[in-house]
Scaffold this active site. Sequence first.
Site, PDB file in Angstrom:
ATOM      1  N   SER A  40      39.958  39.188  38.299  1.00 48.48           N
ATOM      2  CA  SER A  40      39.110  38.295  37.500  1.00 48.48           C
ATOM      3  C   SER A  40      38.006  37.798  38.434  1.00 48.48           C
ATOM      4  O   SER A  40      37.887  36.628  38.753  1.00 48.48           O
ATOM      5  CB  SER A  40      39.918  37.128  36.936  1.00 48.48           C
ATOM      6  N   HIS A 155      45.687  39.659  34.556  1.00 50.45           N
ATOM      7  CA  HIS A 155      46.719  39.984  35.549  1.00 50.45           C
ATOM      8  C   HIS A 155      48.017  40.476  34.911  1.00 50.45           C
ATOM      9  O   HIS A 155      48.978  40.767  35.620  1.00 50.45           O
ATOM     10  CB  HIS A 155      47.049  38.761  36.407  1.00 50.45           C
ATOM     11  N   GLN A 163      45.255  32.642  32.638  1.00 47.88           N
ATOM     12  CA  GLN A 163      45.674  33.644  33.629  1.00 47.88           C
ATOM     13  C   GLN A 163      46.911  33.229  34.447  1.00 47.88           C
ATOM     14  O   GLN A 163      47.732  34.057  34.778  1.00 47.88           O
ATOM     15  CB  GLN A 163      44.493  33.884  34.570  1.00 47.88           C
ATOM     16  N   GLU A 164      46.985  31.945  34.780  1.00 45.42           N
ATOM     17  CA  GLU A 164      48.064  31.531  35.693  1.00 45.42           C
ATOM     18  C   GLU A 164      48.673  30.194  35.299  1.00 45.42           C
ATOM     19  O   GLU A 164      47.951  29.232  35.030  1.00 45.42           O
ATOM     20  CB  GLU A 164      47.509  31.405  37.126  1.00 45.42           C
ATOM     21  N   GLU A 207      50.586  39.076  40.231  1.00 46.19           N
ATOM     22  CA  GLU A 207      50.877  38.109  41.290  1.00 46.19           C
ATOM     23  C   GLU A 207      52.364  37.767  41.355  1.00 46.19           C
ATOM     24  O   GLU A 207      52.755  36.770  41.969  1.00 46.19           O
ATOM     25  CB  GLU A 207      50.021  36.854  41.104  1.00 46.19           C
ATOM     26  N   ASP A 242      45.502  27.984  36.018  1.00 55.12           N
ATOM     27  CA  ASP A 242      44.196  28.621  36.222  1.00 55.12           C
ATOM     28  C   ASP A 242      43.863  29.325  34.910  1.00 55.12           C
ATOM     29  O   ASP A 242      44.449  30.370  34.597  1.00 55.12           O
ATOM     30  CB  ASP A 242      44.217  29.619  37.383  1.00 55.12           C
ATOM     31  N   GLU A 286      42.193  24.882  36.901  1.00 52.28           N
ATOM     32  CA  GLU A 286      41.175  25.696  37.572  1.00 52.28           C
ATOM     33  C   GLU A 286      40.371  26.477  36.530  1.00 52.28           C
ATOM     34  O   GLU A 286      40.927  26.933  35.531  1.00 52.28           O
ATOM     35  CB  GLU A 286      41.893  26.658  38.527  1.00 52.28           C
ATOM     36  N   ASP A 313      36.572  27.854  40.936  1.00 51.57           N
ATOM     37  CA  ASP A 313      36.811  29.169  41.563  1.00 51.57           C
ATOM     38  C   ASP A 313      35.631  30.085  41.243  1.00 51.57           C
ATOM     39  O   ASP A 313      34.674  30.175  42.028  1.00 51.57           O
ATOM     40  CB  ASP A 313      38.144  29.741  41.054  1.00 51.57           C
ATOM     41  N   LYS A 338      38.276  31.318  48.758  1.00 53.26           N
ATOM     42  CA  LYS A 338      38.695  32.724  48.889  1.00 53.26           C
ATOM     43  C   LYS A 338      37.759  33.391  49.877  1.00 53.26           C
ATOM     44  O   LYS A 338      36.547  33.481  49.627  1.00 53.26           O
ATOM     45  CB  LYS A 338      38.568  33.428  47.540  1.00 53.26           C
ATOM     46  N   HIS A 366      44.902  33.203  47.674  1.00 57.81           N
ATOM     47  CA  HIS A 366      45.057  34.663  47.721  1.00 57.81           C
ATOM     48  C   HIS A 366      44.184  35.298  46.628  1.00 57.81           C
ATOM     49  O   HIS A 366      43.529  34.595  45.870  1.00 57.81           O
ATOM     50  CB  HIS A 366      46.529  35.030  47.481  1.00 57.81           C
ATOM     51  N   ARG A 367      44.200  36.627  46.543  1.00 54.64           N
ATOM     52  CA  ARG A 367      43.605  37.350  45.421  1.00 54.64           C
ATOM     53  C   ARG A 367      44.736  38.049  44.656  1.00 54.64           C
ATOM     54  O   ARG A 367      45.840  38.217  45.180  1.00 54.64           O
ATOM     55  CB  ARG A 367      42.600  38.412  45.900  1.00 54.64           C
ATOM     56  N   SER A 368      44.420  38.483  43.444  1.00 56.64           N
ATOM     57  CA  SER A 368      45.465  39.190  42.692  1.00 56.64           C
ATOM     58  C   SER A 368      45.795  40.537  43.338  1.00 56.64           C
ATOM     59  O   SER A 368      46.925  41.006  43.282  1.00 56.64           O
ATOM     60  CB  SER A 368      45.050  39.353  41.239  1.00 56.64           C
ATOM     61  N   LYS A 389      47.261  28.522  47.188  1.00 56.29           N
ATOM     62  CA  LYS A 389      47.693  29.253  45.987  1.00 56.29           C
ATOM     63  C   LYS A 389      48.157  30.631  46.416  1.00 56.29           C
ATOM     64  O   LYS A 389      47.378  31.414  46.965  1.00 56.29           O
ATOM     65  CB  LYS A 389      46.503  29.333  45.032  1.00 56.29           C
TER      66      LYS A 389
END
Length: 421
Positions: A40, A155, A163-164, A207, A242, A286, A313, A338, A366-368, A389
């Site tokens: 994303s 994801h 997403q999260e 993730e 997020d 987020e 983000d 990031k 982190h990244r996915s 995260k």
Amino acid sequence: MKIQNIYARQVLDSRGNPTIEVDVFTKSSIGSAAVPSGASTGKHEAYELRDKKKAFHGKGVLKAIENVNGKLAKKLKGMEIDEQRDIDDAMVKLDKTDNKKRLGANAILGVSMACTRAGANSYNLHLHEYLGALYGNKEFVLPVPFANIINGGVHAGNELKFQEFMIAPVKAKSFSEAVQIVSEVYHELKKLLEETYGKQATSVGDEGGFAPPINTPEEALDLIEAALEESGHKRKVRIAIDAAASEFYDKKTNFYEVGNGKHYTASELVEYYASLVNKYRIISIEDPFHEDDFESFAALRGKVAGKAQVVGDDLTVTSVERIKHAIKMGSCNVLLLKVNQIGTITEAMEAAYLAQTNDWSVMVSHRSGETEDPFIADLAVAINAGQIKLGAPARGERTSKYNQLLRIEESLGKKVKYAKF
Ligand code: 2PG
Ligand code: MG
């Protein structure tokens, strides 16, 4: 200690896509690092150079590798390894573009990260100590982990729009207790999902969080509240979201569809988020709106002030320029940091510094698409981010960060504190 050689190779990330790993050599030390990759991805992020050829469905990074082994190595050989700012400046200048499009932010970042490791090794320091020295910090705090236990959006293969869904053990006494809490809640949730929806519901997203067949944010939040209750850790844990709203924002109609069949305008969405904050133990939201809507971020920040933090983000993309604008607009109070959004460690530290000196917090992320490299664990400690995260407490590319933080906690001994929230 001068840089003698730089060498890059193509390796795989956690989604099975190619990424860059870089080795930097001085006379007495070696430093290696691997570069993560998002799904994303914000449209204002630094440029990730991919080959766009047949191999690896276009995702090869051989051009970026050629740039490291050729132009970048030539430029940096002979530079002092501990002059990180000069190294990063030289790469930015050589690239000449605003978004590192010519050489690739992935190429530049790999070198930047690997140089800090070689620098740390040449001084016999832990990476967090060396990065801390670059940042001007030596009193370290262990960050609160934000563990993504339900995955949606791009994801996961389910219908969840957000997403999260994360848990944050804000009232744990130590990082190691936080890890235990996160792991126990993760397994309670797994049990609950299996009982409610059957075994298939326990498959995971990019993730490592579960990707159950649910549609609405409320279903995800109810499941997490239930898992928290079951685990006995409820009092110590809060929930974070997020939304990654750019992914479910319809540019043509200007509406957001969050999975409950309703269409929200930005101001209706402010009210919706506020209602979730009132109903659930949410402390962090987020990317609640699309990546250019600084105003709606600010409206939500005002609305949930004192109850939940608003994290930028895709809005801020670790860029000093965009963070300055968000500060002026009052859009957020936390910067998601990031390293590959910006492409050098020096610039990432500048972004963190700008945020921290304007009363924002920093959540290192982190990244996915991750690698086994735990770099961000050391970075979060070095800059006293207080928040990190990391995805689920499962799968090697995620646990490498949790485990590195456990090692850092151990090496710092009694003097280390767990971040206050
Ligand atoms: C995010 C990240 C990491 P991606 O949106 O915050 O969780 O996802 O790396 O796909 O951008
Ligand atoms: Mg995000």
